[in-house]
Design a protein around this motif. Sequence first.
Motif, PDB file in Angstrom:
ATOM      1  N   SER A 106       0.816  -1.209   0.000  1.00  0.00           N
ATOM      2  CA  SER A 106       0.000   0.000   0.000  1.00  0.00           C
ATOM      3  C   SER A 106       0.854   1.265   0.000  1.00  0.00           C
ATOM      4  CB  SER A 106      -0.910   0.006   1.238  1.00  0.00           C
ATOM      5  OG  SER A 106      -0.126  -0.062   2.421  1.00  0.00           O
ATOM      6  N   GLU A 125     -10.212  -6.618  -2.841  1.00  0.00           N
ATOM      7  CA  GLU A 125      -9.832  -6.423  -1.447  1.00  0.00           C
ATOM      8  C   GLU A 125     -10.091  -7.686  -0.634  1.00  0.00           C
ATOM      9  OE1 GLU A 125      -8.254  -4.048   0.161  1.00  0.00           O
ATOM     10  OE2 GLU A 125      -7.927  -3.133  -1.800  1.00  0.00           O
ATOM     11  N   ARG A 128      -7.172  -9.894  -1.193  1.00  0.00           N
ATOM     12  CA  ARG A 128      -6.032  -9.290  -0.499  1.00  0.00           C
ATOM     13  C   ARG A 128      -6.093  -9.568   0.997  1.00  0.00           C
ATOM     14  NH1 ARG A 128      -3.142  -4.633  -2.005  1.00  0.00           N
ATOM     15  NH2 ARG A 128      -4.758  -4.178  -3.549  1.00  0.00           N
ATOM     16  N   GLU A 129      -7.280  -9.407   1.573  1.00  0.00           N
ATOM     17  CA  GLU A 129      -7.453  -9.608   3.010  1.00  0.00           C
ATOM     18  C   GLU A 129      -7.302 -11.088   3.369  1.00  0.00           C
ATOM     19  OE1 GLU A 129      -7.748  -8.238   6.815  1.00  0.00           O
ATOM     20  OE2 GLU A 129      -7.636  -7.071   4.957  1.00  0.00           O
TER      21      GLU A 129
END
Length: 338
Positions: A106, A125, A128-129
């Motif tokens: 990030s 996301e 990603r999480e």
Amino acid sequence: MFASGAALFRRRASSAMRRCSVSDAPSWPARFSSSATASERTGPPPIRVSLTESAGRGVFATREIAAGELIHSANPLVVHPSLSLLDKVCYCCLGRLHEAPSPLGSSAAEENDSSKTAASYFCSESCREQSKVFFEIERRLDWSSFHQYCGLKRLKYPLMVKRLACMVISGAASIDSLDILQPASLHPEILAEMDEEFQLLEDTFQSGQFKNDMTFLTKEWYINALARIRINAFRIELVARSYEEMLSSAVAFIAVDAAVGNAVYMLPSFYNHDCDPNTHTIWIDNANAKLKALRHIEEGEELRICYIDTSMGFEARQKILGEGFGFQCRCLRCLSHE
């Protein structure tokens, strides 16, 4: 799987694995789910895992299952994308990246760190999480030597062991998470070839100062994990939806990465093989496996899938199944030498 695997096709222990297009027992509900058909069925999957008379474990229907019914789905235990497609498919689910990918980090510093994993990307996301815990381990290490070795040797399974090791260190997976799966029989020459790849993997982790967290990473653990991945892995392929994607797929094929990646599942690995092309089918939506009934299934009937390309002749099928999975098929089609 007891020589179980899948079709639209499971990977062989040699090199041509099961192919699944992208477009376990009931005591593991977190690993699979039942999905409804038009009647919107709910409840657990209508199947059970039991011993067969001659092929080890198998999957049986606990009720009648209608043709076209989606029996269950399954999330992978471990998955890894092909090295040549790290910037084109999701590092987590192997789904196609539809937009210009953004690096996992990030910040600028994190983006530089992410280069250590050959610039991997996520499609959402959620992915990603979901990958955050084990990826924090991966991104701290320099995988260039390990990836280069696997690329030159055309190795895919060691990449999955790498991912599994990172999951174990991060707490995302247990050391014995694959032990329930049937292992492949590894010939002495294959075992000898593992020395160098294991040493590269161990050196990479040691360079990241994970010594206190990697006591499990012995050669014995590596071989046991690899033996199970070799015979239970599914090759994941994307269906080209445009001319550009078809060209991209062709380039990947020339680069010996016809698949976008590989995945290992729990329940799908318990299905035994049948050479009948009209048997039940497993297909892949990104890295999520689904099994559909192609015909009506009676209660108590064993459900089977195809491990290989069933368009091949009898002798070719027997050779591939014998060398790749360690058994001679005795399905009705093979008994008639069709």
